[in-house]
Enzyme design. Structure first.
Site, PDB file in Angstrom:
ATOM      1  N   GLY A 148      -9.519  17.411 -31.930  1.00  0.00           N
ATOM      2  CA  GLY A 148      -8.911  18.722 -31.746  1.00  0.00           C
ATOM      3  C   GLY A 148      -9.700  19.536 -30.753  1.00  0.00           C
ATOM      4  N   CYS A 197      -6.511  17.053 -36.628  1.00  0.00           N
ATOM      5  CA  CYS A 197      -7.710  17.863 -36.789  1.00  0.00           C
ATOM      6  C   CYS A 197      -8.872  17.009 -37.240  1.00  0.00           C
ATOM      7  CB  CYS A 197      -7.485  18.923 -37.880  1.00  0.00           C
ATOM      8  SG  CYS A 197      -6.177  20.072 -37.469  1.00  0.00           S
ATOM      9  N   TYR A 218      -5.345   4.764 -31.600  1.00  0.00           N
ATOM     10  CA  TYR A 218      -5.625   5.802 -30.614  1.00  0.00           C
ATOM     11  C   TYR A 218      -6.552   6.896 -31.113  1.00  0.00           C
ATOM     12  CZ  TYR A 218      -4.894   9.931 -27.716  1.00  0.00           C
ATOM     13  OH  TYR A 218      -5.092  11.041 -26.940  1.00  0.00           O
ATOM     14  N   ASN A 231      -7.251  18.423 -42.721  1.00  0.00           N
ATOM     15  CA  ASN A 231      -6.691  17.527 -41.709  1.00  0.00           C
ATOM     16  C   ASN A 231      -5.477  16.834 -42.321  1.00  0.00           C
ATOM     17  OD1 ASN A 231      -7.669  14.271 -40.387  1.00  0.00           O
ATOM     18  ND2 ASN A 231      -6.195  15.731 -39.574  1.00  0.00           N
ATOM     19  N   GLY A 232      -4.350  16.908 -41.637  1.00  0.00           N
ATOM     20  CA  GLY A 232      -3.123  16.293 -42.146  1.00  0.00           C
ATOM     21  C   GLY A 232      -1.982  17.276 -42.031  1.00  0.00           C
TER      22      GLY A 232
HETATM   23  P1  AMP Z   1       3.144   9.565 -22.821  1.00  0.00           P
HETATM   24  O1  AMP Z   1       2.773   9.931 -21.437  1.00  0.00           O
HETATM   25  O2  AMP Z   1       3.895  10.677 -23.510  1.00  0.00           O
HETATM   26  O3  AMP Z   1       3.845   8.244 -22.939  1.00  0.00           O
HETATM   27  O4  AMP Z   1       1.786   9.483 -23.646  1.00  0.00           O
HETATM   28  C1  AMP Z   1       1.108   8.278 -23.759  1.00  0.00           C
HETATM   29  C2  AMP Z   1      -0.359   8.513 -23.678  1.00  0.00           C
HETATM   30  O5  AMP Z   1      -0.765   9.586 -24.526  1.00  0.00           O
HETATM   31  C3  AMP Z   1      -1.098   7.277 -24.135  1.00  0.00           C
HETATM   32  O6  AMP Z   1      -1.765   6.752 -23.028  1.00  0.00           O
HETATM   33  C4  AMP Z   1      -2.055   7.725 -25.201  1.00  0.00           C
HETATM   34  O7  AMP Z   1      -3.385   7.457 -24.789  1.00  0.00           O
HETATM   35  C5  AMP Z   1      -1.834   9.213 -25.358  1.00  0.00           C
HETATM   36  N1  AMP Z   1      -1.412   9.537 -26.738  1.00  0.00           N
HETATM   37  C6  AMP Z   1      -0.750   8.788 -27.623  1.00  0.00           C
HETATM   38  N2  AMP Z   1      -0.520   9.463 -28.762  1.00  0.00           N
HETATM   39  C7  AMP Z   1      -1.053  10.684 -28.610  1.00  0.00           C
HETATM   40  C8  AMP Z   1      -1.152  11.840 -29.438  1.00  0.00           C
HETATM   41  N3  AMP Z   1      -0.645  11.864 -30.658  1.00  0.00           N
HETATM   42  N4  AMP Z   1      -1.764  12.922 -28.934  1.00  0.00           N
HETATM   43  C9  AMP Z   1      -2.263  12.921 -27.698  1.00  0.00           C
HETATM   44  N5  AMP Z   1      -2.210  11.855 -26.870  1.00  0.00           N
HETATM   45  C10 AMP Z   1      -1.611  10.749 -27.301  1.00  0.00           C
END
Ligand code: AMP
Length: 468
Positions: A35, A9, A252, A110-111
């Site tokens: 979010g 968030c 990220y 947030n958390g």
């Molecule tokens: P995946 O397809 O499940 O391996 O997701 C990897 C991709 O999701 C990466 O390219 C990241 O940019 C993105 N990503 C990583 N962590 C998160 C997160 N917590 N929430 C949303 N997107 C994420």
């Protein structure tokens, strides 16, 4: 209970400002990446609170020209909510407003609290009635118990916070003041800014930039900031704990134009790319980012390796999270909704693909097959984080371990599954070097890196009791 407690968030708070709610809309808009599911604002005019909460993006939820008509006053707090569990019940949209023995209060969080379900269970047994499945509501209930109340909002808040475990950056609005507080580990970010004598609290500094406010500093772990008619006051409210800022915010989650702990997120991401190239070199013709998350690290990789950087994959920025392919026959086409390869460019090239992380591996598998079918002769994948082997319980929404590709497969097995000629991740030490440390201090790691190590700094009480 269908909703997982806790989500990623962004929070925002402003005090003593004409058009406080309109500034809050701006701040939330800048933090939309934290979010996209829902947004809410509570404003305070004289002694009256006004509240608006909506599902969807900030710009859609607060597009009306009448924001100030609906949310008048010189103080406001706001929240953007992210939850990937699918249950976006309106009761869970923040800020939460409650009328307590101490007076009315609005709270945005947030958390993720790691003993919320345990506490909730006790409170329900004592007769408390909950309206949402959010961990934040537990905090309000703890603040509501008059027999444990010693007078001031500060004491009320402290009393509640001493009972909770987990990660929190909170903004809280009462009739007399705006408060901001970070948990003693400082897991989630919270910054303090100022504009024309007005103080602002926000999860990220990009929310200050948008309204021309300047960043003063990060709120310290365990610090309570009080902003009221007499100005701004700081005090350490909670017992000190080892500092454990979430390192994934750098990788990220935060926006690259934000400044965290005095570091430019963009520069840290480029540094990660540089160390990634130093640790994992490979001969190739071009460095291609997976947009947008892989761009700064790919720039750093290209700079260090001397291999040219190019946009071999183009991202469609208009794909909403909720876009649903209209028919089964269209779904079967495997439409490239979000990313499309720059075919003419990739043909015949040895490509280094750079992305920020591999979670389930689905993005990587899709992108690699796309790049191969566009004619790349070799595909080498370089990842700007160590393998994600553990779930986060402190507010970043990662799937359960069963779904994390790196939890079950070796790097070699992952490379085969994803379909690349080689796969490499930045080392933990490399990551720590990128944020300005000499390496990871294994005895007392300087950050929370539990998603890469399983080294959880705050007890996982609900997990231990199998409540999540
Ligand atoms: P995946 O397809 O499940 O391996 O997701 C990897 C991709 O999701 C990466 O390219 C990241 O940019 C993105 N990503 C990583 N962590 C998160 C997160 N917590 N929430 C949303 N997107 C994420």
């Amino acid at each position: 209970m269908t909703d997982r407690l806790g989500e990623e968030c962004g929070v925002f708070g402003i005090w003593g400002c004409e058009e406080a709610a309109a500034h809050t809309v701006l701040g939330l808009h800048a933090m939309q990446h934290r979010g996209q599911e829902a947004a809410g604002i509570v404003s305070l005019q004289n002694d009256t609170f006004h509240c608006q909460k909506h599902a969807g993006l900030v710009g859609d939820a607060f597009s009306s020209e009448d924001v100030m008509g609906q949310l008048p006053g010189m103080a406001a707090i706001g929240h953007v909510r992210y939850s990937t569990t699918g249950d976006s019940s309106p009761q869970n949209i923040q800020p939460f407003y409650a009328e307590l023995f101490t007076g009315p209060v609005a709270l945005a969080h947030n958390g993720n609290l790691t003993n919320a379900l345990t506490l909730r269970h006790d409170l329900v047994q004592k007769g408390h009635i909950f309206h949402s499945s959010s961990d934040t509501e537990v905090l309000l209930h703890l603040m509501a118990r008059p027999q444990e109340f010693s007078g001031s909002w500060k004491e009320t808040l402290k009393h509640a916070l001493l009972q909770i475990e987990g990660a929190y950056s909170l903004v809280m609005l009462t009739r007399g003041a705006l408060y901001g507080i970070r948990d003693p580990w400082g897991l989630r970010p919270l910054v303090l800014g100022q504009r024309n004598g007005t103080f602002v609290l926000a999860s990220e500094s990009c929310a200050l930039d948008i309204m021309g406010a300047t960043l003063i500093r990060d709120v310290a772990p365990g610090e309570l900031i009080t902003i009221d008619a007499s100005g701004m006051k700081s005090e350490i409210l909670l017992p000190k704990a080892p500092s454990k800022f979430c390192i994934f915010e750098y990788i990220y989650f935060s926006r690259p134009d934000s400044v965290l702990e005095g570091n430019s997120v963009y520069e840290v991401r480029k540094n990660i790319g540089r160390y990634l190239a130093e640790e994992n070199p490979v001969a190739a013709d071009v460095v291609v980012p997976v947009p947008d998350s892989g761009v700064p690290a790919a720039l750093g990789y290209a700079e260090h390796s001397g291999i040219p950087f190019d946009l071999g994959i183009i991202r469609n920025h208009y794909v909403g999270r909720t876009f649903i392919e209209p028919t089964q026959s269209i779904r079967l086409l495997g439409v490239k909704l979000k990313h499309n390869p720059n075919k003419m460019f990739l043909q015949g090239k040895r490509v280094i693909l750079v992305d920020d992380s591999i979670v389930r591996g689905t993005t990587s598998m899709k992108i690699v097959s796309m790049v191969r079918s566009a004619g790349a002769t070799e595909v080498h994948m370089r990842i700007a984080s160590p393998p994600t082997t553990h779930s986060c319980f402190y507010g970043v929404d990662t799937p359960s371990r069963d779904h994390l590709m790196a939890a079950h497969l070796s790097t070699q097995a992952m490379a085969e599954k994803i379909g690349v000629d080689s796969l490499a991740f930045i080392s933990l030490d490399g990551l720590y070097r990128a944020v300005g440390q000499s390496g990871r201090d294994a005895a007392v790691p300087q950050y929370c890196d539990a998603c890469f190590t399983g080294d959880y700094p705050i007890p996982l009480t609900d997990v231990a009791k199998c409540l999540v």
